[in-house]
Design a protein around this motif. Structure first.
Motif, PDB file in Angstrom:
ATOM      1  N   GLU A 185      13.755  17.774 -32.984  1.00  0.00           N
ATOM      2  CA  GLU A 185      13.465  16.571 -33.756  1.00  0.00           C
ATOM      3  C   GLU A 185      11.971  16.545 -34.073  1.00  0.00           C
ATOM      4  OE1 GLU A 185      17.107  13.809 -33.400  1.00  0.00           O
ATOM      5  OE2 GLU A 185      15.667  14.436 -34.914  1.00  0.00           O
TER       6      GLU A 185
ATOM      7  N   THR B 228       7.711  14.630 -39.697  1.00  0.00           N
ATOM      8  CA  THR B 228       6.373  14.882 -40.252  1.00  0.00           C
ATOM      9  C   THR B 228       5.833  13.643 -40.963  1.00  0.00           C
ATOM     10  OG1 THR B 228       7.269  15.755 -42.332  1.00  0.00           O
ATOM     11  CG2 THR B 228       6.835  17.345 -40.569  1.00  0.00           C
TER      12      THR B 228
ATOM     13  N   ALA C 207      -3.495  15.741 -36.028  1.00  0.00           N
ATOM     14  CA  ALA C 207      -2.331  16.550 -36.379  1.00  0.00           C
ATOM     15  C   ALA C 207      -1.025  15.920 -35.943  1.00  0.00           C
ATOM     16  CB  ALA C 207      -2.437  17.940 -35.757  1.00  0.00           C
TER      17      ALA C 207
ATOM     18  N   PHE D 230      12.820  14.263 -41.913  1.00  0.00           N
ATOM     19  CA  PHE D 230      12.164  13.015 -42.284  1.00  0.00           C
ATOM     20  C   PHE D 230      10.668  13.210 -42.382  1.00  0.00           C
ATOM     21  CE2 PHE D 230      15.683  10.192 -42.286  1.00  0.00           C
ATOM     22  CZ  PHE D 230      16.564  10.679 -41.350  1.00  0.00           C
ATOM     23  N   ASN D 231      10.109  12.732 -43.487  1.00  0.00           N
ATOM     24  CA  ASN D 231       8.663  12.760 -43.653  1.00  0.00           C
ATOM     25  C   ASN D 231       8.175  11.376 -44.039  1.00  0.00           C
ATOM     26  OD1 ASN D 231       6.000  14.183 -44.114  1.00  0.00           O
ATOM     27  ND2 ASN D 231       6.324  13.294 -46.140  1.00  0.00           N
ATOM     28  N   PHE D 232       7.139  10.920 -43.377  1.00  0.00           N
ATOM     29  CA  PHE D 232       6.568   9.615 -43.700  1.00  0.00           C
ATOM     30  C   PHE D 232       5.341   9.820 -44.569  1.00  0.00           C
ATOM     31  CE2 PHE D 232       9.226   6.744 -41.324  1.00  0.00           C
ATOM     32  CZ  PHE D 232       9.892   7.629 -40.481  1.00  0.00           C
TER      33      PHE D 232
ATOM     34  N   PHE E  48       9.146   4.680 -33.088  1.00  0.00           N
ATOM     35  CA  PHE E  48       8.263   5.835 -32.862  1.00  0.00           C
ATOM     36  C   PHE E  48       7.801   5.871 -31.407  1.00  0.00           C
ATOM     37  CE2 PHE E  48       8.442   7.664 -36.735  1.00  0.00           C
ATOM     38  CZ  PHE E  48       7.582   7.267 -37.750  1.00  0.00           C
TER      39      PHE E  48
ATOM     40  N   ILE F  97       8.797   8.841 -28.916  1.00  0.00           N
ATOM     41  CA  ILE F  97       7.711   9.702 -28.440  1.00  0.00           C
ATOM     42  C   ILE F  97       7.658   9.652 -26.906  1.00  0.00           C
ATOM     43  CG2 ILE F  97       5.192   9.909 -28.252  1.00  0.00           C
ATOM     44  CD1 ILE F  97       5.976  11.060 -30.837  1.00  0.00           C
TER      45      ILE F  97
ATOM     46  N   LYS G 266      11.746  12.515 -27.389  1.00  0.00           N
ATOM     47  CA  LYS G 266      12.878  12.855 -28.259  1.00  0.00           C
ATOM     48  C   LYS G 266      12.384  13.407 -29.594  1.00  0.00           C
ATOM     49  CE  LYS G 266      16.403  10.887 -25.846  1.00  0.00           C
ATOM     50  NZ  LYS G 266      16.678   9.454 -26.077  1.00  0.00           N
ATOM     51  N   ILE G 267      11.178  13.033 -30.004  1.00  0.00           N
ATOM     52  CA  ILE G 267      10.620  13.541 -31.260  1.00  0.00           C
ATOM     53  C   ILE G 267       9.165  13.938 -31.073  1.00  0.00           C
ATOM     54  CG2 ILE G 267      12.117  12.089 -32.712  1.00  0.00           C
ATOM     55  CD1 ILE G 267       9.549  10.422 -33.341  1.00  0.00           C
ATOM     56  N   ILE G 268       8.707  14.759 -32.034  1.00  0.00           N
ATOM     57  CA  ILE G 268       7.271  15.035 -32.171  1.00  0.00           C
ATOM     58  C   ILE G 268       6.881  14.559 -33.560  1.00  0.00           C
ATOM     59  CG2 ILE G 268       5.517  16.841 -32.344  1.00  0.00           C
ATOM     60  CD1 ILE G 268       7.430  18.565 -30.666  1.00  0.00           C
ATOM     61  N   LEU G 269       5.794  13.825 -33.639  1.00  0.00           N
ATOM     62  CA  LEU G 269       5.259  13.414 -34.932  1.00  0.00           C
ATOM     63  C   LEU G 269       4.148  14.387 -35.286  1.00  0.00           C
ATOM     64  CD1 LEU G 269       4.873   9.542 -34.766  1.00  0.00           C
ATOM     65  CD2 LEU G 269       5.972  10.806 -36.606  1.00  0.00           C
ATOM     66  N   ILE G 270       4.266  15.052 -36.416  1.00  0.00           N
ATOM     67  CA  ILE G 270       3.259  16.061 -36.751  1.00  0.00           C
ATOM     68  C   ILE G 270       2.951  16.047 -38.233  1.00  0.00           C
ATOM     69  CG2 ILE G 270       5.023  17.888 -36.948  1.00  0.00           C
ATOM     70  CD1 ILE G 270       2.944  19.841 -35.797  1.00  0.00           C
ATOM     71  N   GLY G 271       1.691  16.235 -38.570  1.00  0.00           N
ATOM     72  CA  GLY G 271       1.288  16.271 -39.977  1.00  0.00           C
ATOM     73  C   GLY G 271       1.946  17.437 -40.695  1.00  0.00           C
ATOM     74  N   LYS G 272       2.212  17.240 -41.972  1.00  0.00           N
ATOM     75  CA  LYS G 272       2.923  18.272 -42.744  1.00  0.00           C
ATOM     76  C   LYS G 272       2.203  19.608 -42.724  1.00  0.00           C
ATOM     77  CE  LYS G 272       4.887  17.451 -46.781  1.00  0.00           C
ATOM     78  NZ  LYS G 272       5.135  16.881 -48.114  1.00  0.00           N
TER      79      LYS G 272
ATOM     80  N   GLU H 217       2.454  21.209 -39.338  1.00  0.00           N
ATOM     81  CA  GLU H 217       3.793  21.751 -39.097  1.00  0.00           C
ATOM     82  C   GLU H 217       3.936  23.110 -39.757  1.00  0.00           C
ATOM     83  OE1 GLU H 217       7.040  20.952 -41.289  1.00  0.00           O
ATOM     84  OE2 GLU H 217       8.521  21.193 -39.683  1.00  0.00           O
TER      85      GLU H 217
END
Lengths: 81, 278
Positions: free
Chosen positions: A6, A9, A56, B26-28, B65, B69, B73-79, B82
């Protein structure tokens, strides 16, 4: 270790909003800071201050804030194995 | 419950969309259409524009979020990050590089090991014609000039052709404790040294030495180390040095050879010497 299953981005335009969800803000010099304590800068896992353009991402484990440089990304890759 | 299901509770109209596809992302960030949510058919990505969501949706997203986090369950990462991450993970070291890493790992610092891994990846990107300046900057920002030296030595082949054979020599001779000081000398002095390789002829060695001596002088160093490995390079270095010593401004301060396999020569410029003659 956390898997890559999961991965969510975000684009640069969403950085500040995402930081705000975690009670973080950006100071006048562009450093990410604690909203409740602006004198306290947010640090990366190896203790470096993070500028908004270097931000990041965030991962679990006491909310780890990531930097975008190559070394930080390699360390992230190792954490995800 | 997956992230997509939790997200669809915030944005009810997502539910019907996500049921269509099994693999989605998913991208924010901004949407091309200007809508709150837009699906990119090409990349099967749902773009969600946070600037267009309602205050209640904003609160729910924030809570979602934080929980996901915290629960890992998820990682938030810049495009962009990534992309760098997936590029790094898909450019694994080849057999030679893996051998280099395995051989060096227990004999060098963790920081140096990381710098070498980064440099190997940077090298692979360079060979694919990609821009590597930001990657090199990343190495410099974390490890300073030492990181740059390691990077330069690696991309010039000196880890493979000099440092690794040195390590093997000392390991085989049960003198491994002698490796570290020489390794440190090579790293620290790399910007001010000449490493002779088999592709250089004597004229090229002489030219490299003279140029580096002049460069070093500008930085306030009146000496230069020359490194070489193998019988042919040792002979080339010795012949070149003998030739250079005919110039009265140059003197040999030190010469160390190890079992006729490696040679280090330190040349020194006499004080107040004029430019070296070619």
């Amino acid at each position: 270790m956390q898997s890559l299953k999961e991965v969510v981005t975000f684009s640069d335009s969403a950085k500040k909003q995402i930081l705000s969800y975690f009670n973080k803000d950006v100071d006048a010099e562009g450093y990410i800071i604690e909203k409740n304590n602006p004198a306290e800068k947010v640090l990366s896992p190896n203790g470096q201050e993070i500028k908004i353009e270097e931000f990041a991402g965030i991962m679990g484990g006491s909310e780890i804030f990531l930097k975008s440089d190559l070394i930080s990304i390699i360390e992230l890759s190792d954490r995800l194995k | 419950m997956g992230f997509a299901d939790l997200l669809s509770k915030v944005f009810g109209n997502l539910t019907s969309l996500i049921k269509v596809e099994n693999h989605f992302h998913f991208n924010f960030g901004d949407t091309v259409s200007g809508d709150k949510i837009q699906r990119d058919e090409k990349t099967n990505t749902f773009n969600i524009d946070l600037s267009k969501i309602s205050p209640s949706e904003n609160n729910e997203i924030g809570e979602l979020f934080k929980k996901e986090i915290d629960d890992k369950k998820i990682i938030l990462i810049g495009k962009e990050s990534e992309k760098l991450l997936t590029d790094f993970q898909s450019n694994q070291p080849n057999a030679e590089e893996t051998n280099l890493l395995i051989s060096l790992k227990e004999h060098i610092s963790a920081d140096d090991y990381l710098a070498i891994r980064a440099s190997l990846f940077m090298n692979s990107q360079y060979k694919q014609g990609k821009t590597v300046f930001p990657l090199k900057n990343g190495i410099r920002n974390r490890f300073g000039e030492r990181g740059c030296h390691i990077s330069n030595l690696l991309t010039s082949g000196y880890f493979e052709n000099l440092i690794l054979p040195l390590l093997e020599y000392f390991k085989n001779g049960s003198k491994i404790e002698e490796f570290k000081p020489i390794y440190e000398k090579i790293i620290k002095e790399s910007a001010f040294a000449v490493f002779v390789n088999r592709s250089m002829n004597e004229e090229e060695v002489k030219s490299a030495v003279i140029n580096q001596l002049e460069k070093n002088r500008k930085y306030g160093f009146n000496y230069l180390n020359i490194h070489g490995i193998g019988k042919k390079n040792i002979k080339k270095i010795k012949d070149t040095v003998d030739n250079l010593l005919k110039d009265p401004v140059i003197e040999k301060e030190k010469e160390e050879s190890i079992a006729d396999k490696f040679i280090f020569v330190r040349l020194k410029l006499k004080p107040e010497s004029p430019q070296i003659s070619d």
